[in-house]
Design a protein around this motif. Sequence first.
Motif, mmCIF file in Angstrom:
data_model
loop_
_atom_site.group_PDB
_atom_site.id
_atom_site.type_symbol
_atom_site.label_atom_id
_atom_site.label_comp_id
_atom_site.label_asym_id
_atom_site.label_seq_id
_atom_site.Cartn_x
_atom_site.Cartn_y
_atom_site.Cartn_z
ATOM 1 N N LEU A 121 -2.224 41.105 30.622
ATOM 2 C CA LEU A 121 -2.473 39.754 31.157
ATOM 3 C C LEU A 121 -3.151 40.599 32.107
ATOM 4 N N THR A 122 -4.108 40.499 33.612
ATOM 5 C CA THR A 122 -4.270 40.966 34.423
ATOM 6 C C THR A 122 -3.782 39.873 35.112
ATOM 7 N N SER A 123 -4.205 40.304 36.810
ATOM 8 C CA SER A 123 -3.791 39.613 37.888
ATOM 9 C C SER A 123 -4.146 38.392 38.520
ATOM 10 N N GLY A 124 -6.240 38.193 38.168
ATOM 11 C CA GLY A 124 -5.934 37.289 39.001
ATOM 12 C C GLY A 124 -6.929 37.371 40.092
ATOM 13 N N ASP A 161 0.425 43.261 40.149
ATOM 14 C CA ASP A 161 0.747 43.347 41.251
ATOM 15 C C ASP A 161 -0.726 43.037 42.369
ATOM 16 N N MET A 162 -0.312 41.762 43.109
ATOM 17 C CA MET A 162 -1.168 40.815 42.895
ATOM 18 C C MET A 162 -1.917 40.855 44.747
ATOM 19 N N ARG A 163 -1.287 42.895 44.983
ATOM 20 C CA ARG A 163 -1.706 42.841 46.149
ATOM 21 C C ARG A 163 -2.799 43.583 45.845
ATOM 22 N N LYS A 164 -2.772 44.861 45.279
ATOM 23 C CA LYS A 164 -3.626 45.618 45.189
ATOM 24 C C LYS A 164 -4.191 45.543 43.331
ATOM 25 N N ILE A 193 5.717 45.062 33.470
ATOM 26 C CA ILE A 193 5.500 44.548 34.195
ATOM 27 C C ILE A 193 4.678 45.362 35.281
ATOM 28 N N ASP A 194 3.373 45.809 35.624
ATOM 29 C CA ASP A 194 3.260 46.969 36.797
ATOM 30 C C ASP A 194 3.065 45.971 38.172
ATOM 31 N N THR A 195 4.011 47.098 38.931
ATOM 32 C CA THR A 195 4.609 45.853 40.220
ATOM 33 C C THR A 195 3.783 46.632 40.704
ATOM 34 N N PRO A 246 -2.243 34.272 48.422
ATOM 35 C CA PRO A 246 -2.088 34.304 50.092
ATOM 36 C C PRO A 246 -0.647 34.698 49.825
ATOM 37 N N ASN A 247 0.638 34.859 49.050
ATOM 38 C CA ASN A 247 1.813 34.187 49.683
ATOM 39 C C ASN A 247 2.183 35.186 47.502
ATOM 40 N N PRO A 248 1.838 36.213 47.012
ATOM 41 C CA PRO A 248 2.250 36.309 45.997
ATOM 42 C C PRO A 248 3.102 36.844 45.855
ATOM 43 N N ALA A 249 5.217 37.221 46.857
ATOM 44 C CA ALA A 249 5.741 37.510 46.396
ATOM 45 C C ALA A 249 6.809 35.974 46.598
#
Length: 219
Positions: free
Chosen positions: A115-118, A71-74, A149-151, A122-125
């Motif tokens: 493994l955290t998101s980091g 979940d690289m958005r939130k 995988i947490d999405t 700007p373009n996760p998808a």
Amino acid sequence: MYIEVIHNSKSVASESFRTLRSNIQFSNFGKNIKIIVVTSANPNEGKSEISLNLSAVLAQQGKKVILIDADMRKPTQHKLIEKRNKTGLSKLLLGQISEDAINHLTFDDVELDVLTSGPVPPNPAEMLTSSVMEEILGTCVDNYDYIIIDTPPLLAATDAQILSRVADATLLVVDMKVCKRNQLIEARKRLDNVGANFLGVVANKLDLNENNYYYYNYK
């Protein structure tokens, strides 16, 4: 840092996670389930906490488990495990490999990798559909028994659909107090549209004594 199945292993909630673990392991019908996507229809339904506890309860069996915050958005996992988020999945996808990208957690005899998101890209998808993401998952498959995988929520972004296509199974976390029927139907439809192997629903935040998590098979 607090993980229910580790720090309160005798609770009803912990027993529910053990039931969830058993249901996953006995629902593969001959197929080896290794990559499991955890998502929800809406934000704040508890998918990140479910992902962490599911990872931990699998690790309690002596399985080698990695939890990936995709979940690289939130992102949330770094907050739950109380770690910094300066490196992680987004950095790996950009080719910025770091030795401390993976957090190795140890609780008595239980070991779990996260493994955290980091940093938020700007373009996760687009990053999740890259060949680098395929390589990362391939490496994880070679080195772990389970990859959780947490999405992001299905109704908020396409990320969960992207990863569900390559996962062995997908779990849908539902806050029974706030999720509407039409939202649940739409979330399931979006998984079906990409051919996801929909394993079931994790009904969250039910008032069952002290239990905050409960699982039932949706099929």
